[in-house]
Scaffold this motif. Structure first.
Motif, short mmCIF file in Angstrom:
data_model
loop_
_atom_site.label_atom_id
_atom_site.label_comp_id
_atom_site.label_asym_id
_atom_site.label_seq_id
_atom_site.Cartn_x
_atom_site.Cartn_y
_atom_site.Cartn_z
N CYS A 56 0.80 -1.23 0.00
CA CYS A 56 0.00 0.00 0.00
C CYS A 56 0.83 1.28 0.00
N THR A 67 -11.32 -1.72 0.66
CA THR A 67 -10.01 -2.37 0.61
C THR A 67 -10.12 -3.73 -0.08
N THR A 69 -7.53 -8.21 4.71
CA THR A 69 -8.40 -7.03 4.71
C THR A 69 -8.60 -6.49 6.14
N SER A 90 -7.01 -2.94 7.35
CA SER A 90 -7.96 -1.95 7.86
C SER A 90 -7.60 -1.56 9.29
#
Lengths: 436, 345
Positions: free
Chosen positions: B110, B158, B175, B179
Motif C-alpha cells: 500500500c 479495501t 483485509t 484496515s
C-alpha cells in the motif's frame, strides 16, 4: 480532486503555458487570415475555379465500414487534464462542448470517468445478478435483458465534480474543462421496474446496491423509489451498443442524478433494507459544508450525504475560449442547459456580468433531464463583454450565482457546482473564463 | 471598475427582449404590451433561423410488468462468489487481523501509493490525519480517520478495489489487518494487537460518524431578476489561473508525435509504473538490472511477447499489456524498450 499544492505548483508553469498558448492562438488566427486573404494552395478550390475534389471520383462506397469523422475534424476529441488525477486509469476525460452540434453528444466524444480503468467485457460472458431481499434471485444474460420491454430516452449525464475546479476561483480557462464532465445521449434499455417485478422485492427491500464489473467494482446505493421511477438498465447509446467507456455491455441510468450513480458495466443489483455506505457515497461524492452565510454556522464541518440531483445549469458554448469571435458583426450565441429535476423552463443571458438579463430562446426539443439548446442573437463591435447564462427549471429553481453557492456551502465542497459561469469577450475577440 | 459599452448592450437587449417576449406569454407578457413593437435585424435573424421550442414528452410504455420469467435462478454458490460488500452493522466478513499484522503488509503493497504513514504519495488518497480540519475553509483534509463515517466502508473498499492494480486479491484476514493498520494510523485503534473482526467491529467508533446530514438542497434561492440585479460597482473580474491550455494541450500533442523511448516513457508512466516502479504484485522493478538481465537471456523478443500476451511466473503475474488493452503491440514494445534502455543487451 482539487489538491491545493498541486494547483499551486502548476501555477507558474501554467502561466508560462498560458502565454505560449495565447501566442500560438494569435499566430494561428493570423495564419488563417493570411490564407483567406492571399490565397495559396487552398485558393485553387475557390470560385471561380472548380474544386479539386469535384474533378475526380471519390473513394468507393463503404471504404470505411464503420464511419469516421472527416479528417478535418481530427482536433475534435475528448481531453484529459493529467494533473487532476493520480494516474491515467482512475481518471476522467472531458466532452468538447464547444464542438457539439446539437443536443446529443456523439458516442466518441461523451466524457468518461473510470475509477479502475476501462474493462474489456465479453457480452457473452457478462451476467446481471439480482439478489438480496427478493423472492427469486436470478441471473440474466444480455439476451435475457434484451427480451424485456425497452425504451429509448435522451438524458444528460453529469459528473457531480463538473466545474469542481472553479469553487475557489477561476482556474481552468476553457469550456471543455470548466463544463465538459457531461454528456447527453439517447439511451436504450429496460425500465428497471420490469426486472424488479421479475424477482419479487420483499416489503423490507428499500434500497439497491448497484455494482459494476470493473476493477473498482464501482458501487452505489440507490433508493427503491428512484429504481421504480425512471431508472433504466441500458444497453444502447445513440442507436448502437453502449461504448466501452459508457459501460458496455450494460449500465444503469439514473436520469438527472449525479453520474456516479449510473453504474457502468452493471453486473449486480442487491436489494437491501438500508444503504450500504459505499466509499463513493461517503468519502467521495458528499458535500462538505462551510457556509459563508453566518446564519448557517451550525453546518460548518458537516457534509451532505446522498446529494443525488444535479441542479439546473446553463453554459454558453459559443462564443467560448475555444471559439473566439474572429470579426465584428452579428452572431448567434448558443448554449446548453439542463436540470436533473425535469425540464428547462427558461434560460436568460446577461451581457454585463449579471446586472441585466434577457430571455434567450430554447431551440429544438425541450425534454425531461436532457440538454436543452438555447440561443440569442448578438452584435459585437469590439467591446469587452461579460457573458453569462442562467437556467430556470420547470420547478421554478433558478441557477445560483457563485456567491450564493459559496454562502450556502463555502468553497471546499468539491461537488455540485452549478454556478452561473462568466465568459469575458476581450477587445480582440478572444474569450476568457473569468469570475465576477 | 469594469467598463461596458452600455449603449451597445442596451440596444441589443431591447431588440432581444422583444424577440424573446413574443415567444413567451407566461413570464413577461406585460412588457410586450408596453414596449414599442419594432422589428430589428437581430429579431429578424432570430425569427428566421431559430424556431421556438416546445416542451416534449415521451409516449408511456403500456406493456404490463411482471411475468416475463426470464433468466435463471441464482444459486447460493453463485451469489456467494459475487456478494462482496461489507455494510455497516451487517454483512461483516469472516476472518480477523491486527494492526501489527497489517503494518508490514501495508508497507509492502500500500505504501507505494499511500505512503508509509498513510500520508499519500503524489495525488493518491491520504488515508490518515486531517483530524479537526473539516471546519477549515480552504483545505479540509478528508481522510479515513477525519471524514469516513463507518469502518465498514474501509473493509469493503479495501477488499473490493485494492490494491489498485490487483482488485479482489486480498484475503479477509489481510483485509481486516490492513484496515486495522489504517485505523491505527488514525489513532482510532490504539492497541496494535487489538484483534479486529466481526465481533470487535462494534467497539470501533469513527470520529466523524455524526458528521453527515441528508442533502438539504435546494440551498440557494436565486430569483429570476431581469433588470438592475446588482450594483455595477460590485463587479470585479478575476481571470482563470491556468488559461486556455490548462495543462492538457501539450500532453496531447506530445502523445501524438512521441516515438522511441519518448513514447516508451509515456506508456511506462501511464500503465507500467504502477507495478514496475514499485515492485507491486511481484513485478520486477525498473531499476532491478540483475533481474532484467536474467530475463533478457531469453531474448528481447520473448520479453516483448510476455509483455504483450501476459505471463505467469514464480514471482508474480504480468497481465497482457499490463492490463491496458488499449495499447498497441508497438506501444507495449516501446515501453519495454524504454524500461530496458540502460541494460546491457
Amino acid at each position: 480532486m482539487s489538491d491545493k499544492n498541486t494547483i499551486k505548483d502548476q501555477k507558474s508553469l501554467s502561466q508560462q503555458k498560458n502565454i505560449n498558448s495565447r501566442r500560438k492562438f494569435l499566430s494561428q488566427a493570423a495564419a488563417t487570415t493570411a490564407v483567406v486573404a492571399t490565397g495559396g494552395a487552398a485558393a485553387n478550390n475557390l470560385p471561380p475555379n472548380v474544386p479539386e475534389w469535384q474533378r475526380h471520383l471519390g473513394k468507393p462506397v463503404n471504404s470505411n465500414p464503420y464511419g469516421q469523422p472527416s479528417k478535418y475534424e481530427s482536433s475534435v476529441r475528448r481531453l484529459r487534464v493529467p494533473w487532476l488525477t493520480p494516474d491515467s486509469i482512475a481518471s476522467i476525460s472531458f466532452t468538447p462542448l464547444a464542438e457539439i452540434k446539437g443536443m446529443i453528444s456523439p458516442n466518441g466524444l461523451a466524457f468518461e470517468r473510470d475509477h479502475g480503468g476501462l474493462p474489456t467485457i465479453d457480452p457473452e460472458q457478462h451476467r446481471l445478478m439480482i439478489h438480496g431481499l427478493v423472492e427469486k434471485p436470478i441471473i440474466l444474460t444480455m439476451d435475457d435483458i434484451k427480451r424485456f420491454p425497452n425504451v429509448s430516452r435522451i438524458h444528460f449525464i453529469e459528473c457531480p465534480a463538473n466545474s469542481a475546479m472553479e469553487w475557489k476561483g477561476p482556474q481552468v480557462g476553457r469550456l471543455q474543462f470548466t463544463h465538459g464532465m457531461t454528456n447527453c445521449c439517447e439511451w436504450t434499455g429496460v425500465p428497471l421496474k420490469y426486472i424488479l417485478e421479475e424477482v419479487g422485492v420483499k416489503p423490507e427491500g428499500k434500497w439497491l446496491l448497484v455494482e459494476g464489473a470493473d476493477s473498482a467494482s464501482m458501487s452505489r446505493s440507490v433508493p427503491m423509489e428512484k429504481a421504480l421511477d425512471d431508472t433504466l438498465v441500458v444497453f444502447g447509446q445513440n442507436g448502437e451498443a453502449l461504448r466501452p467507456e459508457q459501460g458496455y455491455p450494460l449500465r444503469l441510468l439514473t436520469p438527472g442524478w449525479e453520474g456516479n450513480t449510473s453504474i457502468k458495466w452493471l453486473r449486480r443489483i442487491e436489494i437491501t433494507a438500508e444503504p450500504s455506505y459505499q466509499r463513493e457515497e461517503t468519502s467521495k461524492y458528499t458535500d462538505l459544508l462551510n457556509p459563508r452565510d453566518p446564519k448557517r454556522k451550525d453546518l460548518i464541518g458537516k457534509a451532505y450525504l446522498f446529494s443525488w440531483i444535479m441542479e439546473a445549469k446553463a453554459i454558453i458554448t459559443f462564443p467560448c475560449p475555444e471559439k473566439p469571435l474572429k470579426e465584428h458583426g452579428k452572431y448567434v450565441i448558443n448554449g446548453l442547459a439542463w436540470t436533473g429535476t425535469g425540464k428547462i423552463k427558461h434560460v436568460d443571458v446577461s451581457f454585463d456580468g449579471g446586472i441585466n438579463w434577457v430571455q434567450a430562446e430554447l431551440n429544438g426539443l425541450v425534454l425531461d433531464k436532457c440538454w436543452t439548446r438555447f440561443s440569442i442573437p448578438f452584435e459585437w463591435n469590439g467591446e469587452e463583454v461579460l457573458l453569462q447564462s442562467r437556467a430556470t427549471g420547470e420547478d421554478g429553481y433558478v441557477q445560483p450565482t457563485l456567491k450564493q453557492l459559496r454562502e450556502a456551502r463555502g468553497v471546499a465542497s468539491i461537488y455540485h457546482n452549478n454556478a452561473i459561469h462568466t465568459w469575458k469577450i476581450n477587445k480582440n475577440g478572444e474569450v476568457e473564463s473569468v469570475q465576477v | 471598475m469594469y467598463k461596458f459599452n452600455q449603449k451597445l448592450i442596451s440596444a441589443v437587449i431591447l431588440a432581444l427582449s422583444l424577440t424573446a417576449c413574443s415567444n413567451d406569454t407566461s413570464q413577461t407578457s406585460t412588457e410586450t404590451t408596453t414596449k414599442p413593437k419594432e422589428t430589428s435585424v437581430s429579431e429578424k435573424v432570430a425569427n428566421a433561423i431559430l424556431p421556438s421550442a416546445q416542451a416534449a414528452t415521451y409516449e408511456e410504455i403500456t406493456i404490463k410488468t411482471g411475468g416475463f420469467n426470464l433468466g435463471k435462478p441464482a444459486s447460493k454458490e453463485e451469489i456467494a462468489g459475487w456478494h462482496i460488500e461489507v455494510s455497516h452493522g451487517h454483512n461483516l466478513p469472516p476472518g480477523e487481523g491486527t494492526a501489527a499484522d497489517g503494518e508490514e503488509f501495508f508497507e509492502e503493497v500500500c505504501a507505494n501509493c499511500h505512503g508509509s504513514f498513510g500520508e499519500g504519495v503524489g495525488r493518491n488518497p491520504v488515508l490518515a490525519g486531517g483530524e479537526g480540519t473539516l471546519t477549515d475553509k480552504m483545505k479540509p483534509e478528508r481522510t479515513v480517520g477525519s471524514y469516513w463515517p463507518y469502518a465498514s466502508t474501509l473493509l469493503d473498499y479495501t477488499h473490493r478495489a485494492m490494491p489498485f492494480p490487483s482488485a479482489q486479491s486480498l484475503t479477509w484476514d489481510q483485509t481486516w489487518s490492513l484496515s486495522a493498520y489504517v485505523l491505527y494510523l488514525n489513532d482510532i485503534i490504539e492497541d496494535e494487537d487489538f484483534v479486529f473482526n466481526a465481533q470487535s467491529y462494534k467497539e470501533i467508533h469513527m470520529p466523524n460518524e455524526n458528521g453527515f446530514i441528508r442533502d438539504e438542497r435546494p440551498d440557494t434561492h436565486n430569483t429570476r431578476c431581469m433588470k438592475d440585479c446588482k450594483d455595477p460597482a460590485s463587479i470585479k473580474v478575476k481571470t482563470a489561473l491556468l488559461g486556455y491550455g490548462s495543462g492538457a494541450e501539450d500532453v496531447v500533442e506530445e502523445t501524438k508525435v512521441a516515438k522511441g523511448h519518448e513514447l516508451g516513457q509515456k506508456i511506462y508512466d501511464g500503465t507500467c509504473r504502477l507495478c514496475h516502479g514499485t515492485g507491486l504484485a511481484g513485478a520486477p522493478k525498473i531499476e532491478d538490472t540483475l533481474t532484467w538481465e536474467h530475463r533478457l537471456k531469453q531474448g528481447l523478443s520473448k520479453v516483448h511477447k510476455h509483455a504483450i500476451n501476459g505471463f505467469s511466473g514464480q514471482s508474480g503475474v504480468m497481465p497482457p499489456k499490463g492490463g491496458n488493452m488499449e495499447l498497441t503491440d508497438d506501444e507495449v514494445k516501446a515501453a519495454v524498450d524504454f524500461m530496458l534502455k540502460d541494460i546491457e543487451q
